[in-house]
Design a protein around this motif. Structure first.
Motif, PDB file in Angstrom:
ATOM      1  N   ALA A  70       0.827  -1.207   0.000  1.00 27.35           N
ATOM      2  CA  ALA A  70       0.000   0.000   0.000  1.00 27.35           C
ATOM      3  C   ALA A  70       0.865   1.263   0.000  1.00 27.35           C
ATOM      4  CB  ALA A  70      -0.922  -0.028   1.223  1.00 27.35           C
ATOM      5  N   GLN A  71       1.972   1.255   0.748  1.00 24.18           N
ATOM      6  CA  GLN A  71       2.873   2.413   0.745  1.00 24.18           C
ATOM      7  C   GLN A  71       3.485   2.625  -0.633  1.00 24.18           C
ATOM      8  OE1 GLN A  71       5.714   1.953   3.874  1.00 24.18           O
ATOM      9  NE2 GLN A  71       4.156   1.982   5.542  1.00 24.18           N
ATOM     10  N   LEU A  72       3.879   1.546  -1.310  1.00 23.67           N
ATOM     11  CA  LEU A  72       4.441   1.676  -2.646  1.00 23.67           C
ATOM     12  C   LEU A  72       3.415   2.252  -3.621  1.00 23.67           C
ATOM     13  CD1 LEU A  72       6.489  -1.649  -2.965  1.00 23.67           C
ATOM     14  CD2 LEU A  72       7.376   0.668  -2.624  1.00 23.67           C
ATOM     15  N   THR A 119      -6.550  -5.970 -13.089  1.00 20.87           N
ATOM     16  CA  THR A 119      -6.331  -4.648 -12.488  1.00 20.87           C
ATOM     17  C   THR A 119      -6.625  -4.670 -10.995  1.00 20.87           C
ATOM     18  OG1 THR A 119      -6.983  -3.652 -14.602  1.00 20.87           O
ATOM     19  CG2 THR A 119      -6.933  -2.211 -12.679  1.00 20.87           C
ATOM     20  N   ILE A 120      -7.692  -5.405 -10.617  1.00 16.50           N
ATOM     21  CA  ILE A 120      -8.028  -5.498  -9.191  1.00 16.50           C
ATOM     22  C   ILE A 120      -6.927  -6.217  -8.429  1.00 16.50           C
ATOM     23  CG2 ILE A 120      -9.651  -6.521  -7.552  1.00 16.50           C
ATOM     24  CD1 ILE A 120     -11.852  -6.052  -9.593  1.00 16.50           C
ATOM     25  N   HIS A 121      -6.408  -7.321  -8.994  1.00 14.81           N
ATOM     26  CA  HIS A 121      -5.352  -8.069  -8.313  1.00 14.81           C
ATOM     27  C   HIS A 121      -4.034  -7.315  -8.281  1.00 14.81           C
ATOM     28  CE1 HIS A 121      -8.137 -11.223  -8.062  1.00 14.81           C
ATOM     29  NE2 HIS A 121      -7.968 -11.761  -9.278  1.00 14.81           N
ATOM     30  N   GLY A 122      -3.763  -6.511  -9.317  1.00 14.60           N
ATOM     31  CA  GLY A 122      -2.476  -5.816  -9.372  1.00 14.60           C
ATOM     32  C   GLY A 122      -2.451  -4.485  -8.649  1.00 14.60           C
ATOM     33  N   CYS A 123      -3.527  -3.713  -8.772  1.00 11.47           N
ATOM     34  CA  CYS A 123      -3.529  -2.352  -8.213  1.00 11.47           C
ATOM     35  C   CYS A 123      -4.531  -2.152  -7.087  1.00 11.47           C
ATOM     36  CB  CYS A 123      -3.831  -1.341  -9.334  1.00 11.47           C
ATOM     37  SG  CYS A 123      -2.651  -1.385 -10.698  1.00 11.47           S
ATOM     38  N   GLY A 124      -5.391  -3.143  -6.835  1.00 10.81           N
ATOM     39  CA  GLY A 124      -6.369  -2.981  -5.772  1.00 10.81           C
ATOM     40  C   GLY A 124      -7.736  -2.608  -6.324  1.00 10.81           C
ATOM     41  N   TYR A 125      -8.726  -2.777  -5.472  1.00 11.63           N
ATOM     42  CA  TYR A 125     -10.102  -2.521  -5.907  1.00 11.63           C
ATOM     43  C   TYR A 125     -10.366  -1.034  -6.113  1.00 11.63           C
ATOM     44  CZ  TYR A 125     -15.203  -2.641  -5.981  1.00 11.63           C
ATOM     45  OH  TYR A 125     -16.518  -2.495  -6.343  1.00 11.63           O
ATOM     46  N   ASP A 126      -9.830  -0.193  -5.245  1.00 11.01           N
ATOM     47  CA  ASP A 126     -10.099   1.248  -5.355  1.00 11.01           C
ATOM     48  C   ASP A 126      -9.505   1.812  -6.635  1.00 11.01           C
ATOM     49  OD1 ASP A 126     -11.358   1.095  -2.921  1.00 11.01           O
ATOM     50  OD2 ASP A 126      -9.554   1.650  -1.770  1.00 11.01           O
ATOM     51  N   GLU A 127      -8.309   1.371  -6.988  1.00  8.20           N
ATOM     52  CA  GLU A 127      -7.685   1.870  -8.215  1.00  8.20           C
ATOM     53  C   GLU A 127      -8.457   1.389  -9.442  1.00  8.20           C
ATOM     54  OE1 GLU A 127      -4.860   4.202 -10.155  1.00  8.20           O
ATOM     55  OE2 GLU A 127      -5.323   3.967  -8.016  1.00  8.20           O
ATOM     56  N   TYR A 160     -12.116   2.113 -14.183  1.00  7.55           N
ATOM     57  CA  TYR A 160     -13.205   1.586 -15.010  1.00  7.55           C
ATOM     58  C   TYR A 160     -14.571   2.160 -14.657  1.00  7.55           C
ATOM     59  CZ  TYR A 160      -9.695  -1.889 -16.236  1.00  7.55           C
ATOM     60  OH  TYR A 160      -8.565  -2.518 -16.663  1.00  7.55           O
ATOM     61  N   GLY A 161     -14.719   2.682 -13.451  1.00  9.55           N
ATOM     62  CA  GLY A 161     -16.007   3.227 -13.075  1.00  9.55           C
ATOM     63  C   GLY A 161     -16.902   2.178 -12.429  1.00  9.55           C
ATOM     64  N   PRO A 162     -17.922   2.613 -11.690  1.00  8.73           N
ATOM     65  CA  PRO A 162     -18.773   1.640 -10.964  1.00  8.73           C
ATOM     66  C   PRO A 162     -19.632   0.779 -11.892  1.00  8.73           C
ATOM     67  CG  PRO A 162     -19.651   3.880 -10.766  1.00  8.73           C
ATOM     68  CD  PRO A 162     -18.318   4.019 -11.430  1.00  8.73           C
ATOM     69  N   ASP A 163     -20.005   1.294 -13.069  1.00 13.24           N
ATOM     70  CA  ASP A 163     -20.881   0.511 -13.958  1.00 13.24           C
ATOM     71  C   ASP A 163     -20.164  -0.735 -14.479  1.00 13.24           C
ATOM     72  OD1 ASP A 163     -23.026  -0.222 -15.481  1.00 13.24           O
ATOM     73  OD2 ASP A 163     -22.445   0.999 -17.204  1.00 13.24           O
ATOM     74  N   LEU A 164     -18.967  -0.573 -15.007  1.00 12.95           N
ATOM     75  CA  LEU A 164     -18.222  -1.717 -15.528  1.00 12.95           C
ATOM     76  C   LEU A 164     -17.823  -2.682 -14.409  1.00 12.95           C
ATOM     77  CD1 LEU A 164     -15.906   0.009 -18.177  1.00 12.95           C
ATOM     78  CD2 LEU A 164     -18.063  -1.182 -18.540  1.00 12.95           C
ATOM     79  N   MET A 165     -17.489  -2.150 -13.229  1.00  8.26           N
ATOM     80  CA  MET A 165     -17.133  -3.021 -12.118  1.00  8.26           C
ATOM     81  C   MET A 165     -18.334  -3.871 -11.686  1.00  8.26           C
ATOM     82  SD  MET A 165     -13.905  -2.575 -11.277  1.00  8.26           S
ATOM     83  CE  MET A 165     -13.814  -3.027  -9.564  1.00  8.26           C
ATOM     84  N   ARG A 166     -19.527  -3.274 -11.667  1.00 13.85           N
ATOM     85  CA  ARG A 166     -20.722  -4.020 -11.265  1.00 13.85           C
ATOM     86  C   ARG A 166     -21.038  -5.119 -12.287  1.00 13.85           C
ATOM     87  NH1 ARG A 166     -23.925  -0.203 -11.705  1.00 13.85           N
ATOM     88  NH2 ARG A 166     -23.416   0.772  -9.712  1.00 13.85           N
TER      89      ARG A 166
END
Length: 512
Positions: free
Chosen positions: A419-421, A473-481, A486-492
């Protein structure tokens, strides 16, 4: 006590004729068919018991039609054969299936013969079998008994040696002189093994004009005796004295040019033709309407996951309409794919009845059913490819050099370092950009225009069911990133596709 017992028992008989006129009929009511309430005495071995069985069979005292309208009419040879099987058991604990297998009789017929043995006083219940639903059936245990009428007929004297013992433990102390000869004859019958009786066939109707001069309507027993005597071989004796060729005539010599008569040739040709016809019939036998229903029901219980364990007759009855329309199990699977299934199935046959409603009218032609099968196979291929891609991605993720620490404290430290990186990555890039061009950090703030291409690629992948770009992207950079990119629509949409793919009751189909 011995004298009192001797007085209670009937005295010895002098002849068999007196036995038939003096002794009452053999009949034991149901309440007295237990060992504790039986009036007879227990047989010590099978030999003495078989002597009593043969005496009952030849006495004619058992007339059950006076007391009931169903069951056996008399004590016959099959009853004696079953008694011989029971004499071999120790303890006498026979099962109905065992007696059916040894005698070739039906279950009800075996029960009738056992009832005859109980009603004549030859058997008594020690414990009665039970049939409880959901448990194994328990066989009845019997005690081999000798009825008191047998002792009275042969003049057998018994005594109760122990006053505290039950009455069925009486012991034999002697026999009258008149009963010794009959006892010897019964002993010979008891040592002789009784064969399994063959089923009797109905005798042929007598002809109107018999060559031997037998009048019309002769006794059937005479015809049966002649047929039995005519079955002889040159190796054995006892052949019938009448010749079977008395009513035959020789063919003329003109018909014997080839050494065979026309009738024999015709019979052989019919026999061969019949054999070929029978072989064709049984070798390639076609199923009738009930057979097709059961075949389809059995295949559905084997191929449909939520029908495992269901009753085949029930599934056959539910799918009777499509089976009568000529559907195969593959076509039914294709129709179930088009209809869809529930997430949780409580009763498989009930759900199948709902899903197959009006199916034979919707896909009423073979062409429509073939098209449904093709679409179902295409969906299966797409699902197979997605499963391969998912397994490959999981292997690339979990089979690398990096392995997650087992300690929870170490894993938390690693997460904090990552997270610091991630938090330091953006300021460094902005600082390098400011040094290189002299522009402010606000001019390099990432906006919607920079993520247009990656969002378009993710949207195109979601239309075909591919969520690998968003998941990476979720596994590499996290869910928030990933949510910021991508925005909430594509994530949903990606999360819904993954949830549907994990279910085993759904199949995804994607259009062109």
């Amino acid at each position: 006590m011995a004298a009192e017992v001797a007085v209670m028992l009937p005295g010895a008989r002098t002849s068999s004729d007196d036995v038939m006129t003096v002794l009452p009929e053999l009949w034991v009511p149901e309440a007295s068919q237990w060992l504790s309430s039986s009036a007879g005495r227990m047989a010590l071995e099978g030999y003495s018991w078989m002597q009593a069985v043969h005496w009952v069979a030849g006495s004619g005292l058992y007339q059950p039609r006076r007391h009931r309208s169903s069951g056996l009419r008399s004590f016959n040879a099959t009853t004696v054969f079953i008694a011989q099987l029971l004499a071999e058991l120790n303890p006498c604990f026979p099962g109905i299936e065992y007696l059916m297998r040894r005698t070739g009789l039906s279950e009800r017929a075996v029960e009738y013969h056992l009832a005859a043995l109980r009603e004549t006083g030859l058997l008594a219940y020690i414990s009665r079998g039970t049939r409880v639903r959901g448990k194994h059936a328990q066989a009845s245990e019997f005690a081999r008994m000798i009825p008191p009428e047998y002792d009275a007929a042969l003049g057998i004297r018994t005594v109760l040696r122990d006053e505290t013992a039950p009455a069925y433990t009486r012991a034999v102390t002697g026999i009258s002189e008149a009963g010794r000869e009959l006892m010897a004859r019964l002993g010979k019958k008891a040592t002789r093994k009784v064969r399994r009786p063959r089923p009797k066939t109905a005798p042929k109707a007598p002809s109107k004009a018999s060559p031997t001069g037998t009048p019309e309507g002769a006794d059937e027993a005479a015809g049966t005796t002649v047929s039995e005597e005519s079955r002889c071989t040159p190796m054995g004796g006892g052949c019938s004295t009448s010749s079977s060729a008395a009513g035959t005539s020789l063919p003329p010599e003109s018909k014997l040019a080839s050494g065979r008569s026309e009738s024999s040739t015709r019979k052989k040709s019919k026999g061969r033709a019949g054999g070929r016809k029978a072989g064709k019939k049984f070798g390639h036998q076609k199923l009738n309407i009930i057979g097709r229903r059961y075949q389809l029901g059995r295949e559905l219980t084997q191929q449909v996951e939520w029908l495992h364990g269901c009753s085949v007759p029930r599934v056959s009855w539910v799918s009777r309409n499509v089976a009568d329309a000529g559907w195969t199990a593959t076509e039914v699977l294709a129709w179930l794919h088009l209809r869809g299934t529930a997430e949780k199935v409580y009763r498989g046959s009930g759900l199948l009845a709902v899903l197959l409603t009006n199916a034979e009218n919707v896909l009423d032609t073979p062409a429509k059913r073939a098209d449904a099968v093709a679409r179902w196979r295409g969906a299966q291929e797409v699902q197979r490819r997605h499963a391969i891609e998912r397994v490959r991605a999981e292997r690339e993720r979990y089979e690398g050099d990096w392995q997650d620490p087992r300690s929870r404290a170490v894993r938390s430290e690693v997460d904090d370092a990552v997270a610091q990186l991630k938090s330091l990555s953006r300021p460094v890039i902005q600082g390098l950009a400011d040094d290189a061009s002299g522009l402010g950090a606000a001019s390099y703030e990432v906006g919607e225009e920079e993520f247009a291409d990656i969002r378009a690629a993710a949207r195109a992948g979601l239309e075909t069911g591919d969520t690998s770009l968003i998941n990476d992207t979720i596994h590499g950079c996290g869910y928030d990133e990933a949510l910021r990119v991508y925005g909430p629509d594509l994530m949903r949409r990606a999360r819904r596709i993954d949830q549907v793919r994990r279910s085993s009751l759904t199949t995804l189909t994607y259009g062109a």
